[in-house]
Write a protein that holds these residues in place. Structure first.
Motif, PDB file in Angstrom:
ATOM      1  N   GLY A 134     -22.727  15.943 -96.531  1.00 26.63           N
ATOM      2  CA  GLY A 134     -21.931  17.112 -96.196  1.00 26.63           C
ATOM      3  C   GLY A 134     -20.996  17.536 -97.310  1.00 26.63           C
ATOM      4  N   ARG A 135     -20.085  18.429 -96.995  1.00 21.34           N
ATOM      5  CA  ARG A 135     -19.180  18.960 -98.011  1.00 21.34           C
ATOM      6  C   ARG A 135     -18.278  17.892 -98.638  1.00 21.34           C
ATOM      7  N   PRO A 136     -17.786  16.921 -97.879  1.00 23.54           N
ATOM      8  CA  PRO A 136     -17.016  15.858 -98.547  1.00 23.54           C
ATOM      9  C   PRO A 136     -17.844  15.128 -99.610  1.00 23.54           C
ATOM     10  N   ASP A 137     -19.147  14.967 -99.375  1.00 20.02           N
ATOM     11  CA  ASP A 137     -20.013  14.335-100.376  1.00 20.02           C
ATOM     12  C   ASP A 137     -20.181  15.247-101.589  1.00 20.02           C
ATOM     13  N   GLN A 138     -20.358  16.559-101.351  1.00 19.54           N
ATOM     14  CA  GLN A 138     -20.458  17.496-102.474  1.00 19.54           C
ATOM     15  C   GLN A 138     -19.190  17.450-103.319  1.00 19.54           C
ATOM     16  N   GLU A 139     -18.030  17.375-102.668  1.00 16.21           N
ATOM     17  CA  GLU A 139     -16.766  17.310-103.398  1.00 16.21           C
ATOM     18  C   GLU A 139     -16.642  16.009-104.177  1.00 16.21           C
ATOM     19  N   ALA A 140     -17.060  14.901-103.558  1.00 12.51           N
ATOM     20  CA  ALA A 140     -17.000  13.608-104.248  1.00 12.51           C
ATOM     21  C   ALA A 140     -17.916  13.604-105.463  1.00 12.51           C
ATOM     22  N   LEU A 141     -19.095  14.215-105.340  1.00 11.50           N
ATOM     23  CA  LEU A 141     -20.010  14.282-106.475  1.00 11.50           C
ATOM     24  C   LEU A 141     -19.415  15.122-107.604  1.00 11.50           C
ATOM     25  N   ALA A 142     -18.791  16.247-107.267  1.00 11.67           N
ATOM     26  CA  ALA A 142     -18.150  17.075-108.293  1.00 11.67           C
ATOM     27  C   ALA A 142     -17.058  16.287-109.006  1.00 11.67           C
ATOM     28  N   ASP A 143     -16.304  15.481-108.272  1.00 17.02           N
ATOM     29  CA  ASP A 143     -15.274  14.649-108.892  1.00 17.02           C
ATOM     30  C   ASP A 143     -15.904  13.595-109.802  1.00 17.02           C
ATOM     31  N   ASP A 144     -17.015  12.994-109.368  1.00 20.46           N
ATOM     32  CA  ASP A 144     -17.695  11.997-110.199  1.00 20.46           C
ATOM     33  C   ASP A 144     -18.247  12.635-111.477  1.00 20.46           C
ATOM     34  N   ALA A 145     -18.747  13.872-111.353  1.00 16.80           N
ATOM     35  CA  ALA A 145     -19.242  14.574-112.536  1.00 16.80           C
ATOM     36  C   ALA A 145     -18.102  14.850-113.510  1.00 16.80           C
ATOM     37  N   ALA A 146     -16.935  15.236-112.993  1.00 14.79           N
ATOM     38  CA  ALA A 146     -15.777  15.466-113.855  1.00 14.79           C
ATOM     39  C   ALA A 146     -15.346  14.169-114.533  1.00 14.79           C
ATOM     40  N   ALA A 147     -15.387  13.056-113.793  1.00 12.11           N
ATOM     41  CA  ALA A 147     -15.018  11.768-114.380  1.00 12.11           C
ATOM     42  C   ALA A 147     -15.996  11.367-115.481  1.00 12.11           C
ATOM     43  N   LEU A 148     -17.289  11.634-115.280  1.00 14.32           N
ATOM     44  CA  LEU A 148     -18.277  11.343-116.324  1.00 14.32           C
ATOM     45  C   LEU A 148     -17.982  12.173-117.575  1.00 14.32           C
ATOM     46  N   ARG A 149     -17.689  13.440-117.398  1.00 11.79           N
ATOM     47  CA  ARG A 149     -17.320  14.298-118.528  1.00 11.79           C
ATOM     48  C   ARG A 149     -16.118  13.716-119.271  1.00 11.79           C
ATOM     49  N   ASP A 150     -15.119  13.269-118.519  1.00  9.22           N
ATOM     50  CA  ASP A 150     -13.899  12.764-119.141  1.00  9.22           C
ATOM     51  C   ASP A 150     -14.135  11.434-119.870  1.00  9.22           C
ATOM     52  N   ARG A 151     -15.190  10.697-119.487  1.00  6.49           N
ATOM     53  CA  ARG A 151     -15.530   9.443-120.172  1.00  6.49           C
ATOM     54  C   ARG A 151     -16.419   9.691-121.387  1.00  6.49           C
ATOM     55  N   GLY A 152     -16.759  10.928-121.676  1.00  2.66           N
ATOM     56  CA  GLY A 152     -17.601  11.226-122.818  1.00  2.66           C
ATOM     57  C   GLY A 152     -19.067  11.343-122.483  1.00  2.66           C
ATOM     58  N   GLY A 153     -19.389  11.461-121.193  1.00  2.00           N
ATOM     59  CA  GLY A 153     -20.769  11.696-120.775  1.00  2.00           C
ATOM     60  C   GLY A 153     -21.020  13.178-120.566  1.00  2.00           C
ATOM     61  N   TRP A 154     -22.215  13.489-120.108  1.00  2.47           N
ATOM     62  CA  TRP A 154     -22.626  14.888-119.922  1.00  2.47           C
ATOM     63  C   TRP A 154     -23.534  14.940-118.707  1.00  2.47           C
ATOM     64  N   PHE A 155     -23.584  16.094-118.047  1.00  2.00           N
ATOM     65  CA  PHE A 155     -24.426  16.214-116.849  1.00  2.00           C
ATOM     66  C   PHE A 155     -24.949  17.631-116.710  1.00  2.00           C
ATOM     67  N   LEU A 156     -26.017  17.758-115.938  1.00  2.00           N
ATOM     68  CA  LEU A 156     -26.489  19.034-115.422  1.00  2.00           C
ATOM     69  C   LEU A 156     -26.688  18.845-113.929  1.00  2.00           C
ATOM     70  N   LEU A 157     -26.100  19.730-113.139  1.00  2.00           N
ATOM     71  CA  LEU A 157     -26.150  19.638-111.681  1.00  2.00           C
ATOM     72  C   LEU A 157     -26.795  20.904-111.134  1.00  2.00           C
ATOM     73  N   SER A 158     -27.656  20.761-110.124  1.00  2.00           N
ATOM     74  CA  SER A 158     -28.301  21.917-109.501  1.00  2.00           C
ATOM     75  C   SER A 158     -28.010  21.943-108.008  1.00  2.00           C
TER      76      SER A 158
END
Length: 285
Positions: free
Chosen positions: A212-236
């Motif tokens: 659900g939406r809480p999971d979508q929000e948690a994933l967006a936060d995890d993607a931001a954390a990956l970016r901040d650690r020097g990683g990269w992502f593409l999300l669809s």
């Protein structure tokens, strides 16, 4: 000597990304030298595309929370000979009596992992639109599809997929666990269950737990954390106002591309739709 056809996904999968490989491929790095992650594995269309085009230079880590799905992937990687033999048996039994065999297989879960994997692949090829859907008790409940000659066994492609998976790590785990292990230089392709386009357009989850939406929000936060650690992502995901706001609030870049949907309980949500492709910024070569 005739050229061998390129490896392709061994599963049909609702929301599979074969049709979007071009815009996805254009946004992913030209060469992925660090770890590559797919924590929502599905049919693995993006992984197979990157493997076939030689863009994966580092370790690949494939995962999903769907246990039967991961069991099938492990069998393709590790037990392809036994899997081919079992699927040949399913193909013969289906030819003798499609409806009886389908319902018998759907009703019974074998004890051996490779037999469960063969069951998964057989049901995937013979059920309605290849949809994997379970009820709250985790029981598969999709009806039989109307196919004259379903491709229950494609031995050549299964063996090509097995070869492509050599040395690839495959795990049953949720996205949060997979994302937490990603470090600087990692590249993740994130293809979560779709945000519904309307209140009536969502199928029952393909695991017993909904996304659900809480999971979508948690994933967006995890993607931001990956970016901040020097990683990269593409999300669809589906192109909805709520998702655009969710991703833009975290400073992500959002693009909308055309796609098509053939499976939806809401007829208005079938056919041409828009899909969001989200990145933290320019891909690193």
């Amino acid at each position: 000597m005739a050229e061998r056809p390129p490896v392709r996904p061994f599963l049909k999968w609702a929301g599979g990304k074969t049709q979007l490989l071009r815009p996805i491929g254009e946004r992913l790095p030209a060469a992925i030298r660090g770890a590559y992650l797919e924590p929502f594995l599905g049919s693995g269309a993006v992984f197979f595309h990157l493997r076939a085009t030689g863009r994966l230079r580092g370790k690949a880590l494939l995962s999903d929370a769907n246990g039967p799905l991961i069991e099938a992937w492990l069998a393709v990687r590790d037990e392809v000979d036994a899997l081919v033999d079992l699927l040949a048996g399913h193909r013969a039994a289906h030819a003798r009596g499609a409806k009886d065999h389908f319902h018998a297989v759907r009703a019974e879960v074998p004890a051996a992992p490779v037999e469960r994997a063969a069951r998964f692949l057989y049901l995937n090829r013979t059920c309605y639109n290849g949809l994997w859907r379970v009820n709250s008790r985790g029981l598969f409940n999709v009806p039989m599809g109307r196919y004259q000659d379903p491709a229950i066994l494609d031995e050549g492609n299964l063996r090509a997929c097995s070869a492509a998976l050599r040395g690839v790590e495959i795990r049953e785990e949720g996205f949060a666990t997979a994302m937490a292990r990603a470090r600087s230089g990692a590249v993740a392709y994130l293809d979560p269950p779709y945000e519904p386009l309307s209140r009536t357009s969502n199928f029952t989850s393909y695991t017993a737990a909904r996304f659900g939406r809480p999971d979508q929000e948690a994933l967006a936060d995890d993607a931001a954390a990956l970016r901040d650690r020097g990683g990269w992502f593409l999300l669809s995901n589906h192109d909805t106002r709520w998702l655009r706001d969710l991703y833009r609030a975290r400073g992500f870049e959002v693009a909308s591309v055309p796609a098509r949907r053939a499976i939806n309980s809401d007829p208005a949500s079938r056919g041409a739709v828009r899909e969001l492709l989200v990145t933290p910024g320019e891909a690193r070569g």
